[in-house]
Scaffold this active site. Structure first.
Site, PDB file in Angstrom:
ATOM      1  CE  LYS A 178       9.603  -4.548  -2.244  1.00  0.00           C
ATOM      2  NZ  LYS A 178       8.987  -3.450  -0.786  1.00  0.00           N
ATOM      3  N   GLY A 228       7.683   4.715   4.275  1.00  0.00           N
ATOM      4  CA  GLY A 228       7.236   5.062   5.698  1.00  0.00           C
ATOM      5  C   GLY A 228       6.806   6.545   5.806  1.00  0.00           C
ATOM      6  CB  ALA A 257       7.341   2.557  -0.603  1.00  0.00           C
ATOM      7  N   GLY A 258       4.871   4.613   0.648  1.00  0.00           N
ATOM      8  CA  GLY A 258       4.522   5.826   0.529  1.00  0.00           C
ATOM      9  C   GLY A 258       2.994   5.968   0.548  1.00  0.00           C
ATOM     10  CG  ASN A 314       4.384  -2.263   7.098  1.00  0.00           C
ATOM     11  OD1 ASN A 314       4.844  -1.524   7.992  1.00  0.00           O
ATOM     12  ND2 ASN A 314       4.127  -3.653   7.467  1.00  0.00           N
ATOM     13  CB  THR A 315       4.134   3.174   7.431  1.00  0.00           C
ATOM     14  OG1 THR A 315       5.613   2.632   7.116  1.00  0.00           O
ATOM     15  CG2 THR A 315       3.892   4.235   8.555  1.00  0.00           C
TER      16      THR A 315
END
Length: 255
Positions: free
Chosen positions: A96, A157, A183-184, A205-206
């Site tokens: 990635k 995040g 992301a986000g 993830n977050t």
């Protein structure tokens, strides 16, 4: 739905959830694999360095595809160097590409990402570029040999969700590659919405790492992604600006 697989670099996957690597713990990996059915886990090279307190590679199940990323790269040259090191350490051609100069908003540098994608694709890497959703940049990445396109939904995040929804939809409509929203994403409902739009997969993830109950949130993401995919395959109804009666406006009872 059991046969609803997708392909990335010639490899077939069943799960459409990918675990990102921003916040890693053994509990998070366990929840992602067991509850969210993750088949791909990203990994920053620095987390796999020998001598670390815990080598994360020792805790990734053998049936899970490892996706090293070039986190920390500020230009194409650094990204290429990190990718080559990751290939030797992790024994995989998946990578990635993350090229980020901006330290405040952590937005990816599309121009440098395109350059790195072209170099690594020619070397046989399965290149998965993380990018700000821009149609021309996505076309350039595709033409450079990218295996997919990974537009951000919101800053890394942030848990803000699909702030770039309209631009992601353009990529889904125009780019003939898997579009993985990365992301986000902060809630299962947001992951569901992205899948309804036609995204091939979701990386998060977050949202899971910061949840009060990791296994339960991972399970919720799995269910939401599956629901969104089913809705996309079924074909969502059209949106109207005016009301439309669900029952005929005829045959009323009269006195």
């Amino acid at each position: 739905m059991t046969n609803d697989t997708w392909t990335l670099g010639g490899h077939e996957f069943h799960s459409r959830f990918i675990l990102g690597s921003g916040k890693y713990s053994l509990d998070l990996i366990k929840a992602a694999v067991e509850q969210a059915s993750a088949e791909i886990l990203t990994l920053a090279l620095r987390r796999a360095n020998s001598g670390a307190l815990a080598n994360i590679l020792d805790y990734v199940p053998e049936n899970v595809t490892l996706l090293p990323n070039t986190s920390g790269a500020r230009n194409a040259e650094e990204a290429v160097r990190i990718a080559r090191l990751a290939r030797e350490l992790c024994h995989t051609y998946f990578v990635k590409i993350e090229v980020i100069k901006d330290s405040k908003y952590l937005l990816p540098d599309n121009h440098e990402t395109i350059k790195a994608t072209e170099i690594l694709a020619k070397e046989g890497f399965i290149v998965m570029p993380y990018m700000y959703p821009d149609l021309q940049s996505a076309r350039d990445m595709r033409d450079a040999g990218a295996a997919c396109i990974m537009p951000l939904g919101a800053p890394i995040g942030s848990n803000k969700g699909l702030c770039t929804k309209d631009f992601i939809q353009i990529l889904i409509n125009e780019i003939d590659l898997p579009i993985i929203v990365d992301a986000g994403i902060g809630k299962p409902s947001q992951a569901c919405e992205a899948m309804e739009m036609g995204a091939a997969a979701i990386m998060a993830n977050t949202a899971i790492a910061s949840a009060g109950n990791l296994p339960l949130m991972a399970s919720a993401f799995r269910d939401a992604i599956n629901a969104g995919r089913k809705a996309y395959l079924a074909g969502c109804g059209s949106v109207r600006d005016t009301a439309s009666a669900s029952s005929p406006l005829t045959g009323f009872l009269h006195d």
